[in-house]
Write a protein that holds these residues in place. Structure first.
Motif, PDB file in Angstrom:
ATOM      1  N   LEU A 158       0.740  -1.363   0.016  1.00  0.00           N
ATOM      2  CA  LEU A 158      -0.019  -0.054  -0.063  1.00  0.00           C
ATOM      3  C   LEU A 158       0.812   1.184  -0.004  1.00  0.00           C
ATOM      4  N   ALA A 159       1.962   1.040   0.523  1.00  0.00           N
ATOM      5  CA  ALA A 159       2.817   2.308   0.687  1.00  0.00           C
ATOM      6  C   ALA A 159       3.920   2.428  -0.570  1.00  0.00           C
ATOM      7  N   ALA A 160       3.816   1.588  -1.394  1.00  0.00           N
ATOM      8  CA  ALA A 160       4.785   1.747  -2.445  1.00  0.00           C
ATOM      9  C   ALA A 160       4.728   3.350  -3.090  1.00  0.00           C
ATOM     10  N   GLY A 161       5.744   3.818  -3.142  1.00  0.00           N
ATOM     11  CA  GLY A 161       5.718   4.969  -3.951  1.00  0.00           C
ATOM     12  C   GLY A 161       5.109   6.125  -2.837  1.00  0.00           C
ATOM     13  N   ARG A 198      -1.904   2.734  -3.476  1.00  0.00           N
ATOM     14  CA  ARG A 198      -3.188   2.858  -3.820  1.00  0.00           C
ATOM     15  C   ARG A 198      -4.045   1.527  -3.509  1.00  0.00           C
ATOM     16  N   ILE A 199      -5.139   1.896  -2.844  1.00  0.00           N
ATOM     17  CA  ILE A 199      -5.946   0.691  -2.492  1.00  0.00           C
ATOM     18  C   ILE A 199      -6.849   0.307  -3.554  1.00  0.00           C
ATOM     19  N   VAL A 245      -8.660   5.848  -3.276  1.00  0.00           N
ATOM     20  CA  VAL A 245      -7.857   5.755  -2.114  1.00  0.00           C
ATOM     21  C   VAL A 245      -6.328   5.550  -2.022  1.00  0.00           C
ATOM     22  N   ARG A 246      -5.572   6.306  -1.560  1.00  0.00           N
ATOM     23  CA  ARG A 246      -4.041   5.813  -1.400  1.00  0.00           C
ATOM     24  C   ARG A 246      -3.890   6.339   0.119  1.00  0.00           C
ATOM     25  N   ASP A 277       2.775   7.490   6.724  1.00  0.00           N
ATOM     26  CA  ASP A 277       2.433   8.578   7.725  1.00  0.00           C
ATOM     27  C   ASP A 277       1.077   8.740   8.110  1.00  0.00           C
ATOM     28  N   GLY A 278       0.232   7.953   7.349  1.00  0.00           N
ATOM     29  CA  GLY A 278      -1.192   8.170   7.801  1.00  0.00           C
ATOM     30  C   GLY A 278      -2.037   8.824   6.805  1.00  0.00           C
ATOM     31  N   THR A 279      -1.375   9.644   6.157  1.00  0.00           N
ATOM     32  CA  THR A 279      -1.855  10.402   5.233  1.00  0.00           C
ATOM     33  C   THR A 279      -2.795   9.729   4.175  1.00  0.00           C
ATOM     34  N   ILE A 280      -4.184   9.909   4.227  1.00  0.00           N
ATOM     35  CA  ILE A 280      -5.117   9.378   3.246  1.00  0.00           C
ATOM     36  C   ILE A 280      -5.254  10.214   2.242  1.00  0.00           C
ATOM     37  N   THR A 281      -5.030   9.979   0.983  1.00  0.00           N
ATOM     38  CA  THR A 281      -5.494  10.905  -0.280  1.00  0.00           C
ATOM     39  C   THR A 281      -6.648  10.119  -0.876  1.00  0.00           C
TER      40      THR A 281
END
Lengths: 731, 152
Positions: free
Chosen positions: A38-41, A45-46, A50-51, A55-59
């Motif tokens: 999930l944290a690639a790059g 991207r789920i 949603v990404r 650091d917990g930031t949800i885009t």
């Protein structure tokens, strides 16, 4: 990601269908199987929406374009709700152009008809819920506990039995995106009663930037080496420049190039001032075209003659039962006529777009209600495949239907292509108005059949008006829908009223005028006629306008909004020198559902000047499930102000094909001092958010007309109700 | 070409000025402060409102040459951190919709509060009446000004 990737998603399409109350959403959620952790790059991207970063930031990717309606908050909020995201950790990004973000009903990326939230509602709930499930499965796997034992709190997964907790960011550091997304049933979505973001007035994500000058609109974009451009566009369809004073313009200071286009003349220079000055000096001889014969003041009488002429054939836009039969056998027939003028969008940001055509492709900065079309059309203008367009999608300084037409992106592209440099194309306000696309002028005639008991047995609504659909969507679409211009006839149907036989016909008026959808579309003119006629019928029946509507409305939700607005306004109380009028309106369509509104207006009339004062507006709106109540109130009140303009002052007139108005001194829009006190209440019905953005457009104008009748005994039949027309009506 | 020296948001600048250069386009395109908007180009809408020596002016109607030696303040310079009482009130009231006119609205309102810290609703309406908002956010513009005047 490609369209074929997204169909690999595991989300059951049937589940979406079942969960959306019968809507056939041709929609599949996407994810990128190649994304790995999930944290690639910069953030894994789920799915397409949603990404989550370590650091917990949800885009959250918002698929719909922001133009003031608040969709940049509302749609991400839906995803965040189901994801159980900590909203303070959410960042919102506007989606690129990609079929995965197509509107489920419109099947393209487009923001029209107030159906963005309604359309993306279930897909976005599913996207959020799926993302949450992926996080829960990953945490449960790491802890070695069954999925059923884990739960979430904002941005964290919990295992209460062992008192363990893992944040979404921590999970993102190790979790893998599954090959197949978890399948969720609609009943596994969060119960509405447990919502903690939706319905709670979360702060809009764009308000801080818009209060500090930091929000970026297309007109604000600056790129290195950029030139400025503007365009004199043909005033009417099918014209074009025959000749112009190129040499004189070319020699003006700061002018780099003057470009002849099929549809106009472009001026490119080093500063905005230089190109605007040159634009003013342009003298263009235009190729003759039918539109140059258009004179709106005489045409209006011709439109009216058409709706009166039994031989003038209209296209049946809406039909229930046998209205003609009911009229033929009626005990009594009531006939009423109305006209409405052309109106202009007057979005505060004049059309502006930055384009940079290079040998490698096209880079484009635009705000648009139709991103898909913008990229397609600009790519064509640049002569590159759409895949070679790098598109920066910016927020709009107002849209209201105008920016569903994307010609400004084409213009900017053509100007950049002509000089081989980036160009910021800006229309002056004068050109934005001269080249406006207007809500059609209409003449309308309503014939109502009444039976022996005085009940409505049939209703025929004839509308003579320009068309819009062929110019927005193309003639093919118009043909495919059997000539029904759904934008023009919108709102002419009366499903909430007990009207057993009903027909609405559209008599085309093709006179070369540039038209567009305008906030509220057909309801803005059609519901004016309908709701004034209902007051006339009430008087014929000897009933008060509220009581008459409550009797003839068959839909309980419709009755409820009328009752509510009437209570809010204390409708039966007489006012000194003022009077009240009521109107009902709707927004939506049968598969989507209708939002409903009743509006009561309180007016006074200065008989000497003919000026109408609107002092209060009470609005009761049933919007289904209100997701952002405060913003819904803002939209209802803002649209009411917008329609007040069409009620009281706004009119475009056309002489020999040319728009006679040129700026805000002769096309006046509402000012702060003219705004009534507005009182708005929302009624919740059900668990689905219904269309909102244009809801109040249909009811404001007839409520005012009905109030003026209550005060003066005269019916205003010609909108806008300018002082001159009011004086004529009172004379 | 003449050059013009003035301060913008407290910083000294010197710009080359064509005779026809307007303050609006100088601020937006030369200096790059794009919070000040172009709406009508004729002083009719107020979207381009900024302050010259503390007075709210329509920058589209102000020549660049005329601000020589003066203090120009734009929305970006109204407060250090976007926390002018009006900006805080704008957020609290959730005032903007499309947002395009809002810089001009706030700059016009800031002039009012500087001169009349506790304006009546009538004074607010009178002062703000030249600033157009097509989204019809007027009720929240007025209530945000009232909130700022109370909360300071």
């Amino acid at each position: 990601m490609t369209a074929s990737d997204v169909t690999r998603s595991g989300l059951s399409r049937r589940a979406v269908l079942a969960g959306s109350a019968g809507l056939s959403f041709a929609f599949a959620l996407g994810f990128d199987p190649g994304a790995g952790a999930l944290a690639a790059g910069p953030g894994g991207r789920i799915n397409a929406y949603v990404r989550i970063a370590t650091d917990g930031t949800i885009t959250i990717i918002n698929p719909a374009a922001e133009m003031g309606q608040g969709v940049n908050t509302a749609i991400p909020l839906i995803i965040a709700e189901e994801l159980d995201a900590d909203w303070s950790k959410v960042k919102v990004e506007t989606a690129p152009v990609d079929p995965v973000y197509n509107h489920p009903v419109l099947r393209t990326q487009m923001v029209v008809a107030s159906i963005s939230v309604r359309g993306y509602w279930m897909p976005c709930r599913m996207a959020g819920a799926q993302a949450r499930r992926v996080l829960m499965e990953a945490a449960a796997g790491r802890w070695g506990v069954p999925l059923a034992e884990v739960s979430t709190e904002p941005s964290a997964v919990l295992h209460k039995a062992s008192n363990r907790r893992m944040t979404y960011g921590e999970i993102a550091a190790f979790a893998q995106v599954p090959e197949k997304m978890p399948e969720l049933k609609p009943e596994e979505l969060k119960p509405v009663a447990q919502f903690r973001l939706l319905g709670k007035d979360v702060t809009r994500v764009d308000v801080a930037a818009k209060s500090t000058g930091r929000e970026t609109y297309a007109i604000d974009v600056r790129v290195p080496g950029m030139l400025y451009g503007t365009l004199a566009r043909r005033p009417v369809r099918d014209s074009g420049p025959v000749s112009f004073n190129r040499d004189e313009i070319r020699q003006m200071p700061g002018i780099v190039e003057v470009v002849a286009l099929d549809h106009g003349v472009g001026v490119i220079g080093e500063t905005v001032e230089a190109v605007f000055a040159a634009r003013q000096k342009l003298k263009i001889q235009w190729k003759d075209a039918p539109g140059f014969k258009m004179n709106s003041e005489t045409a209006r009488a011709e439109y009216l003659a058409k709706v009166r002429d039994p031989a003038a054939k209209g296209v049946v836009g809406r039909n229930t039962g046998d209205a003609m039969g009911a009229i033929a056998s009626a005990a009594r027939v009531h006939t009423s006529e109305f006209t409405t003028d052309y109106v202009y969008h007057a979005q505060m940001e004049p059309h502006a777009c930055v384009a940079s055509v290079t040998p490698d492709g096209l880079e484009l900065w635009a705000g648009t209600q139709w991103p898909t079309r913008t990229v397609e059309d600009a790519a064509k203008a640049a002569g590159v495949p759409a895949a070679k367009v790098k598109f920066h999608h910016l927020t709009m300084g107002g849209g209201y239907g105008r920016n569903a037409f994307v010609e400004y992106a084409v213009d900017a592209t053509l100007l950049s292509k002509a000089v081989g440099k980036p160009v910021k194309m800006i229309q002056s306000r004068e050109d934005d108005m001269a080249n406006g696309r207007f809500r059609p002028m209409t003449a309308q005639r309503i014939v109502v059949a009444l039976d022996g008991q005085g009940k409505v047995s049939g209703w025929r609504h004839r509308i003579a008006a320009d068309t819009i659909v062929p110019y927005l969507y193309g003639q093919e679409r118009m043909d495919a829908q059997k000539g029904v211009d759904h934008i023009v006839v919108y709102g002419a149907d009366m499903p909430h009223y007990e009207v057993p036989n009903h027909v609405a016909e559209h008599i085309y008026e093709e006179r070369g005028v540039r038209t567009a959808a305008w906030r509220g579309i057909g309801a803005g003119h059609n519901n004016f006629a309908i709701e004034v006629v209902l007051d006339e019928l009430a008087r014929m029946a000897g009933e008060d306008p509220v009581a008459y509507r409550l009797a003839i409305l068959k839909d309980p939700r419709a009755k409820a909004v009328v009752q509510k607005a009437s209570q809010m306004a204390d409708f039966s109380r007489k006012r000194d020198g003022r009077a009240l009028g009521v109107a009902f309106s709707k927004l939506g369509a049968p598969p989507i559902g209708f939002a409903l509104i009743a509006t009561v207006a309180e007016v006074s009339v200065d008989r000497a000047s003919g000026k109408i004062g609107v002092h209060n507006l009470w609005m009761a709106a049933d919007v289904g499930l209100p997701l952002q109540p405060s913003n819904i109130v803002a939209q209802l009140e803002g649209a009411a102000v917008y329609s007040l303009g069409a009620a009281l002052k706004e009119r475009v007139t056309i002489k020999n094909g040319l728009v006679e108005q040129s700026n805000f001194h002769d096309y006046e829009i509402m000012r702060m001092s003219e705004i009534p006190a507005m009182h708005t209440e929302l009624i919740r019905s059900g668990d689905i958010p219904l269309p909102v953005g244009e809801l109040s457009m249909g009811a404001t104008l007839p409520a005012i007309a009905n109030a003026v009748f209550a005060l003066t005994g005269k019916t205003l039949r010609h909108a806008p109700f300018t002082p001159e027309r009011v004086k004529q009506a009172l004379a | 070409m003449a050059s013009v020296a003035f301060t913008i948001n407290g910083q000294a600048v010197t710009l080359a000025a064509e005779p026809n250069a307007s303050l609006l386009w100088a601020v937006r395109e030369q200096i790059g402060l794009t919070g000040t908007k172009f709406g009508c180009g004729s002083g009719l809408c107020g979207a381009c409102t900024l302050h010259v020596n503390g007075e709210a002016v329509r920058s589209c109607q102000t020549s660049l040459q005329s601000v020589a030696g003066k203090r120009v303040t734009t929305i970006e310079g109204l407060s250090a951190n976007g926390d002018h009482p009006l900006q805080k009130a704008w957020i609290a009231e959730q005032t903007p919709q499309c947002g395009y006119c809002q810089s001009g609205q706030i700059m016009k309102a800031a002039e009012l509060l500087a001169k009349t810290p506790k304006p009546t609703r009538e004074q607010i309406v009178q002062h703000m009446d030249g600033n157009l908002c097509r989204c019809g956010a007027y009720p929240r513009i007025a209530s945000a000004i009232e909130r700022a005047s109370k909360e300071g």
